[in-house]
Design an enzyme around this catalytic site. Structure first.
Site, PDB file in Angstrom:
ATOM      1  N   LEU A  37       0.842  -1.200   0.000  1.00 18.87           N
ATOM      2  CA  LEU A  37       0.000   0.000   0.000  1.00 18.87           C
ATOM      3  C   LEU A  37       0.879   1.253   0.000  1.00 18.87           C
ATOM      4  CD1 LEU A  37      -2.634  -1.132   2.691  1.00 18.87           C
ATOM      5  CD2 LEU A  37      -2.793  -1.338   0.208  1.00 18.87           C
ATOM      6  N   GLY A 144      -3.862   8.108  -9.043  1.00 17.80           N
ATOM      7  CA  GLY A 144      -2.555   8.767  -9.090  1.00 17.80           C
ATOM      8  C   GLY A 144      -2.016   9.077 -10.473  1.00 17.80           C
ATOM      9  N   GLU A 187      15.770  17.372  -6.992  1.00 17.04           N
ATOM     10  CA  GLU A 187      16.001  16.501  -5.827  1.00 17.04           C
ATOM     11  C   GLU A 187      16.948  15.353  -6.182  1.00 17.04           C
ATOM     12  OE1 GLU A 187      12.299  15.291  -3.995  1.00 17.04           O
ATOM     13  OE2 GLU A 187      11.822  17.339  -3.381  1.00 17.04           O
ATOM     14  N   HIS A 444      15.095  32.633  19.857  1.00 13.69           N
ATOM     15  CA  HIS A 444      16.441  32.950  19.394  1.00 13.69           C
ATOM     16  C   HIS A 444      17.428  31.968  20.004  1.00 13.69           C
ATOM     17  CE1 HIS A 444      19.958  35.228  18.212  1.00 13.69           C
ATOM     18  NE2 HIS A 444      20.404  35.107  19.453  1.00 13.69           N
TER      19      HIS A 444
HETATM   20  P1  FAD Z   1      -0.570   7.725  -5.938  1.00 15.63           P
HETATM   21  O1  FAD Z   1       0.289   7.907  -4.769  1.00 15.63           O
HETATM   22  O2  FAD Z   1       0.051   7.752  -7.282  1.00 15.63           O
HETATM   23  O3  FAD Z   1      -1.299   6.330  -5.732  1.00 15.63           O
HETATM   24  C1  FAD Z   1      -2.157   5.779  -6.669  1.00 15.63           C
HETATM   25  C2  FAD Z   1      -2.251   4.292  -6.420  1.00 15.63           C
HETATM   26  O4  FAD Z   1      -3.297   3.759  -7.206  1.00 15.63           O
HETATM   27  C3  FAD Z   1      -1.001   3.525  -6.827  1.00 15.63           C
HETATM   28  O5  FAD Z   1      -0.553   2.723  -5.767  1.00 15.63           O
HETATM   29  C4  FAD Z   1      -1.455   2.678  -7.999  1.00 15.63           C
HETATM   30  O6  FAD Z   1      -0.806   1.425  -8.072  1.00 15.63           O
HETATM   31  C5  FAD Z   1      -2.923   2.489  -7.684  1.00 15.63           C
HETATM   32  N1  FAD Z   1      -3.758   2.187  -8.855  1.00 15.63           N
HETATM   33  C6  FAD Z   1      -3.792   2.838 -10.037  1.00 15.63           C
HETATM   34  N2  FAD Z   1      -4.717   2.312 -10.845  1.00 15.63           N
HETATM   35  C7  FAD Z   1      -5.271   1.281 -10.163  1.00 15.63           C
HETATM   36  C8  FAD Z   1      -6.288   0.342 -10.470  1.00 15.63           C
HETATM   37  N3  FAD Z   1      -6.943   0.375 -11.636  1.00 15.63           N
HETATM   38  N4  FAD Z   1      -6.589  -0.594  -9.542  1.00 15.63           N
HETATM   39  C9  FAD Z   1      -5.950  -0.644  -8.350  1.00 15.63           C
HETATM   40  N5  FAD Z   1      -4.988   0.243  -8.008  1.00 15.63           N
HETATM   41  C10 FAD Z   1      -4.662   1.182  -8.905  1.00 15.63           C
HETATM   42  N6  FAD Z   1       4.719  14.844  -3.153  1.00 15.63           N
HETATM   43  C11 FAD Z   1       4.861  15.542  -2.015  1.00 15.63           C
HETATM   44  O7  FAD Z   1       3.891  16.149  -1.545  1.00 15.63           O
HETATM   45  N7  FAD Z   1       6.049  15.595  -1.361  1.00 15.63           N
HETATM   46  C12 FAD Z   1       7.156  14.965  -1.833  1.00 15.63           C
HETATM   47  O8  FAD Z   1       8.219  15.024  -1.223  1.00 15.63           O
HETATM   48  C13 FAD Z   1       7.046  14.233  -3.040  1.00 15.63           C
HETATM   49  N8  FAD Z   1       8.109  13.593  -3.560  1.00 15.63           N
HETATM   50  C14 FAD Z   1       7.973  12.871  -4.707  1.00 15.63           C
HETATM   51  C15 FAD Z   1       9.099  12.257  -5.244  1.00 15.63           C
HETATM   52  C16 FAD Z   1       9.003  11.517  -6.403  1.00 15.63           C
HETATM   53  C17 FAD Z   1      10.227  10.843  -6.967  1.00 15.63           C
HETATM   54  C18 FAD Z   1       7.736  11.397  -7.045  1.00 15.63           C
HETATM   55  C19 FAD Z   1       7.610  10.577  -8.288  1.00 15.63           C
HETATM   56  C20 FAD Z   1       6.624  12.023  -6.540  1.00 15.63           C
HETATM   57  C21 FAD Z   1       6.735  12.778  -5.371  1.00 15.63           C
HETATM   58  N9  FAD Z   1       5.638  13.463  -4.827  1.00 15.63           N
HETATM   59  C22 FAD Z   1       5.782  14.194  -3.679  1.00 15.63           C
HETATM   60  C23 FAD Z   1       4.313  13.423  -5.462  1.00 15.63           C
HETATM   61  C24 FAD Z   1       3.405  12.406  -4.730  1.00 15.63           C
HETATM   62  O9  FAD Z   1       4.029  11.145  -4.763  1.00 15.63           O
HETATM   63  C25 FAD Z   1       2.051  12.351  -5.384  1.00 15.63           C
HETATM   64  O10 FAD Z   1       1.497  13.642  -5.487  1.00 15.63           O
HETATM   65  C26 FAD Z   1       1.111  11.471  -4.570  1.00 15.63           C
HETATM   66  O11 FAD Z   1       1.614  10.171  -4.444  1.00 15.63           O
HETATM   67  C27 FAD Z   1      -0.273  11.427  -5.210  1.00 15.63           C
HETATM   68  O12 FAD Z   1      -1.103  10.648  -4.417  1.00 15.63           O
HETATM   69  P2  FAD Z   1      -2.368   9.890  -5.026  1.00 15.63           P
HETATM   70  O13 FAD Z   1      -3.048   9.278  -3.844  1.00 15.63           O
HETATM   71  O14 FAD Z   1      -3.128  10.796  -5.901  1.00 15.63           O
HETATM   72  O15 FAD Z   1      -1.775   8.752  -5.988  1.00 15.63           O
HETATM   73  P1  NAI Z   2       7.971  19.286 -12.833  1.00 17.92           P
HETATM   74  O1  NAI Z   2       6.732  19.766 -13.479  1.00 17.92           O
HETATM   75  O2  NAI Z   2       8.308  19.725 -11.483  1.00 17.92           O
HETATM   76  O3  NAI Z   2       9.233  19.668 -13.734  1.00 17.92           O
HETATM   77  C1  NAI Z   2       9.330  19.295 -15.066  1.00 17.92           C
HETATM   78  C2  NAI Z   2      10.335  20.212 -15.724  1.00 17.92           C
HETATM   79  O4  NAI Z   2      10.610  19.679 -16.992  1.00 17.92           O
HETATM   80  C3  NAI Z   2       9.833  21.637 -15.916  1.00 17.92           C
HETATM   81  O5  NAI Z   2      10.803  22.529 -15.447  1.00 17.92           O
HETATM   82  C4  NAI Z   2       9.624  21.733 -17.416  1.00 17.92           C
HETATM   83  O6  NAI Z   2       9.858  23.046 -17.914  1.00 17.92           O
HETATM   84  C5  NAI Z   2      10.638  20.744 -17.937  1.00 17.92           C
HETATM   85  N1  NAI Z   2      10.324  20.145 -19.227  1.00 17.92           N
HETATM   86  C6  NAI Z   2       9.127  19.724 -19.685  1.00 17.92           C
HETATM   87  N2  NAI Z   2       9.263  19.210 -20.932  1.00 17.92           N
HETATM   88  C7  NAI Z   2      10.569  19.306 -21.252  1.00 17.92           C
HETATM   89  C8  NAI Z   2      11.345  18.944 -22.384  1.00 17.92           C
HETATM   90  N3  NAI Z   2      10.784  18.362 -23.442  1.00 17.92           N
HETATM   91  N4  NAI Z   2      12.663  19.182 -22.373  1.00 17.92           N
HETATM   92  C9  NAI Z   2      13.247  19.765 -21.296  1.00 17.92           C
HETATM   93  N5  NAI Z   2      12.575  20.132 -20.194  1.00 17.92           N
HETATM   94  C10 NAI Z   2      11.250  19.895 -20.175  1.00 17.92           C
HETATM   95  O7  NAI Z   2       7.898  17.683 -12.952  1.00 17.92           O
HETATM   96  P2  NAI Z   2       8.789  16.554 -12.304  1.00 17.92           P
HETATM   97  O8  NAI Z   2      10.041  17.108 -11.763  1.00 17.92           O
HETATM   98  O9  NAI Z   2       8.843  15.464 -13.306  1.00 17.92           O
HETATM   99  O10 NAI Z   2       7.887  16.081 -11.106  1.00 17.92           O
HETATM  100  C11 NAI Z   2       6.544  15.647 -11.349  1.00 17.92           C
HETATM  101  C12 NAI Z   2       5.654  16.035 -10.212  1.00 17.92           C
HETATM  102  O11 NAI Z   2       5.932  15.237  -9.071  1.00 17.92           O
HETATM  103  C13 NAI Z   2       5.853  17.465  -9.763  1.00 17.92           C
HETATM  104  O12 NAI Z   2       5.018  18.316 -10.494  1.00 17.92           O
HETATM  105  C14 NAI Z   2       5.467  17.435  -8.330  1.00 17.92           C
HETATM  106  O13 NAI Z   2       4.115  17.742  -8.228  1.00 17.92           O
HETATM  107  C15 NAI Z   2       5.703  15.996  -7.912  1.00 17.92           C
HETATM  108  N6  NAI Z   2       6.889  15.935  -7.058  1.00 17.92           N
HETATM  109  C16 NAI Z   2       6.871  16.627  -5.889  1.00 17.92           C
HETATM  110  C17 NAI Z   2       7.963  16.636  -5.069  1.00 17.92           C
HETATM  111  C18 NAI Z   2       7.914  17.443  -3.825  1.00 17.92           C
HETATM  112  O14 NAI Z   2       6.840  17.874  -3.440  1.00 17.92           O
HETATM  113  N7  NAI Z   2       9.043  17.669  -3.164  1.00 17.92           N
HETATM  114  C19 NAI Z   2       9.177  15.889  -5.385  1.00 17.92           C
HETATM  115  C20 NAI Z   2       9.101  15.211  -6.666  1.00 17.92           C
HETATM  116  C21 NAI Z   2       7.983  15.234  -7.434  1.00 17.92           C
END
Ligand code: FAD
Ligand code: NAI
Length: 466
Positions: A37, A144, A187, A444
């Site tokens: 999960l 998601g 990141e 502070h």
């Molecule tokens: P998800 O977390 O994507 O979950 C969806 C779930 O649905 C999945 O487990 C999937 O397997 C399941 N699912 C899909 N279709 C089906 C189906 N048909 N049947 C059964 N199950 C299904 N956000 C932050 O706020 N802070 C962060 O630091 C952060 N870091 C991130 C780092 C990375 C590398 C990435 C990729 C994302 C990061 N995010 C971060 C973004 C965050 O992960 C997402 O915004 C968040 O997980 C979205 O939650 P959700 O519940 O919408 O979907």
């Molecule tokens: P992002 O939207 O943050 O960044 C994508 C970047 O790629 C942008 O700067 C965009 O201008 C650039 N881009 C798009 N098309 C391109 C191309 N063809 N060539 C070159 N550059 C291009 O998306 P990212 O980093 O993939 O993350 C996806 C999402 O995951 C974020 O939007 C965020 O919501 C979530 N996330 C959140 C984190 C957090 O909250 N700390 C950490 C990691 C992900």
């Protein structure tokens, strides 16, 4: 109906929604296609990336700042395998914690792909091919998102990778080419640059994290440049080729010339796409918009009123805490309560070092919307706490309404910005003015004094320590 609520997807939005439904007395089932999960966030997103960020930061500090603190280390080495093992341990512990919460709240956990048969019926296809069908009065789609890619950069998960593969590399890359200098690029680029990789960012826009306040992008670029990274802004990737033991990235420069970057990995981090594959939305009378998102109204209802959707699969920021708020919101809506989400005050954090954290309007948005504003900023280097910890990079920037002094936006790049932004969220939820914050006592020495000082700066330029 067997269930009051069926939740499809167990990410932060789905599992939080399921728990809130159960707390409100609704008989709830949660469906997850993977064996664990927690969704993207817990398995391959927020949690593992922060684990790798923390480990790599320890290594970087041991190599670069310990000596100045008077701590001598010899033979410092990176054991990437152990970092990945530790990260997986954190993930396992966290996902098991969610399974425990499902049991505690008497939520039925069903593993398999959920597919609509009709607007109230979901078929679950399990890993061994077995099928189960359940019915629900209400359904929450919480499926998601997945990484976005383009035909010019075909993901092969070997050399041309997404964030998921980048979290389990077996060796520190010699040269990591990152397409997209957004949140994931910043990141994971930091992780590998700290561990000794050469990192090159190729970015379509003219700055890092271009959707955040521009001051943040500029400051973050300076910090990441110190790790030895190269930046190719306004550059367009035309193709990426896996050549076996290396990857070649072909790029158009802003002057219309061609260049190539050769690395051992190319991380594609150009955004994420909403994920609805396999849901068979048509059977429920639903479809997606032109960007693949499920459309919802202000109550997070789809056009079929008993089907709701949340998180990355709908409009708005793709953030775990946004999805969580929506899970709670839907559960409370189902039982007839009147919940509220203030989308403007959902904070946004980038977990680099220094961290970047923001809430409210950016300066660019205020200009665009013609809202009169004033600014106040304060650099961390002027704080005793920051000098003591040697974390002097960055600043707090406050945007307040020019006439009313109400806080409209707070943008922090600095140590522990991710935690500090909570104070700004609280202040802004209560519609505090910059002067209100500047008159509250801040302990502070703490980093939070920079927020108070920036608010003083915004209030008739009254910062004390600058
Ligand atoms: P998800 O977390 O994507 O979950 C969806 C779930 O649905 C999945 O487990 C999937 O397997 C399941 N699912 C899909 N279709 C089906 C189906 N048909 N049947 C059964 N199950 C299904 N956000 C932050 O706020 N802070 C962060 O630091 C952060 N870091 C991130 C780092 C990375 C590398 C990435 C990729 C994302 C990061 N995010 C971060 C973004 C965050 O992960 C997402 O915004 C968040 O997980 C979205 O939650 P959700 O519940 O919408 O979907
Ligand atoms: P992002 O939207 O943050 O960044 C994508 C970047 O790629 C942008 O700067 C965009 O201008 C650039 N881009 C798009 N098309 C391109 C191309 N063809 N060539 C070159 N550059 C291009 O998306 P990212 O980093 O993939 O993350 C996806 C999402 O995951 C974020 O939007 C965020 O919501 C979530 N996330 C959140 C984190 C957090 O909250 N700390 C950490 C990691 C992900």
């Amino acid at each position: 109906m067997e269930y009051d609520v069926i939740v499809i997807g167990s990410g932060p939005g789905g599992y939080t929604g399921a728990i809130r439904c159960a707390q409100l007395g609704l008989k709830t089932a949660i469906i997850e296609k993977y064996p664990t999960l927690g969704g993207t966030c817990l398995n391959v997103g927020c949690i593992p990336s922060k684990a790798m960020l923390d480990s790599s930061e320890h290594f970087y500090n041991a190599a670069h700042t310990f000596a100045e603190h008077g701590i001598q280390l010899a033979d410092l080495k990176v054991d990437l395998n152990q970092m990945v093992v530790r990260k997986q341990g954190v993930v396992d512990q966290t996902t098991k914690g969610v399974a425990f919460l499902m049991k505690k709240n008497k939520i039925d956990e069903i593993h398999g792909v959920g597919t609509f048969v009709d607007p109230h019926t979901i078929k679950i296809t399990k890993a061994d091919g077995a099928e189960q069908t359940i019915t629900g009065k209400n359904i929450i789609i919480a499926t998601g998102s997945k990484p976005l890619s383009f035909p010019s950069m075909p993901i092969d998960k070997k050399r041309i990778i997404t964030s998921t593969e980048a979290l389990t590399l077996e060796q520190v890359p010699k040269h990591l080419v990152i397409i997209g200098a957004g949140v994931i690029g910043a990141e994971l680029g930091s992780v590998y640059a700290r561990l000794g990789a050469k990192v090159s960012f190729v970015e379509f826009a003219d700055a890092m994290i271009p959707t955040m306040d521009r001051t943040m992008g500029k400051e973050l670029q300076k910090a990441i440049k110190k790790l030895g990274a190269d930046f190719y802004f306004n550059h367009k990737v035309t193709s990426v080729e896996n050549k076996g033991d290396e990857v070649v990235v072909n790029i158009d420069t802003p002057k219309g010339e061609q260049m190539t970057l050769t690395g051992d990995y190319c991380l594609v981090s150009v955004g994420r796409r909403p994920y609805t594959d396999g849901l068979n939305l048509e059977a429920a009378g639903l479809s997606t918009d032109s960007r693949g998102k499920i459309e919802v109204d202000n109550h997070l209802r789809t056009k079929v009123p008993h089907i709701y959707a949340l998180g990355d699969v709908i409009r708005g920021a793709m953030l775990a805490h946004k999805a969580e708020e929506e899970g709670t919101f839907i559960a409370e809506t189902i039982v007839g309560q009147k919940p509220h989400i203030n989308y403007k005050l959902i904070p946004n954090v980038v977990y680099t070092w220094p961290e970047v954290a923001a809430v409210g309007y950016t300066e660019e948005e205020l200009k665009q919307e013609g809202i009169p504003y004033k600014t106040g900023s304060f650099p961390f280097k002027a704080l005793g706490r920051a000098r003591a910890s040697m974390d002097i990079d960055g600043l707090v920037k406050v945007l307040a309404h020019k006439e009313t002094d109400e806080l409209l936006g707070v943008h922090i790049i600095g140590p522990r910005a991710a935690d500090m932004i909570a104070e700004a969220v609280v202040a802004m939820e209560f519609r505090a003015s910059a002067e209100d914050v500047s008159r509250m006592s801040h302990a502070h020495p703490t980093y939070t004094e920079a927020f108070k000082e920036a608010c003083l700066a915004a209030t008739d330029n009254r910062a004390i320590n600058m």
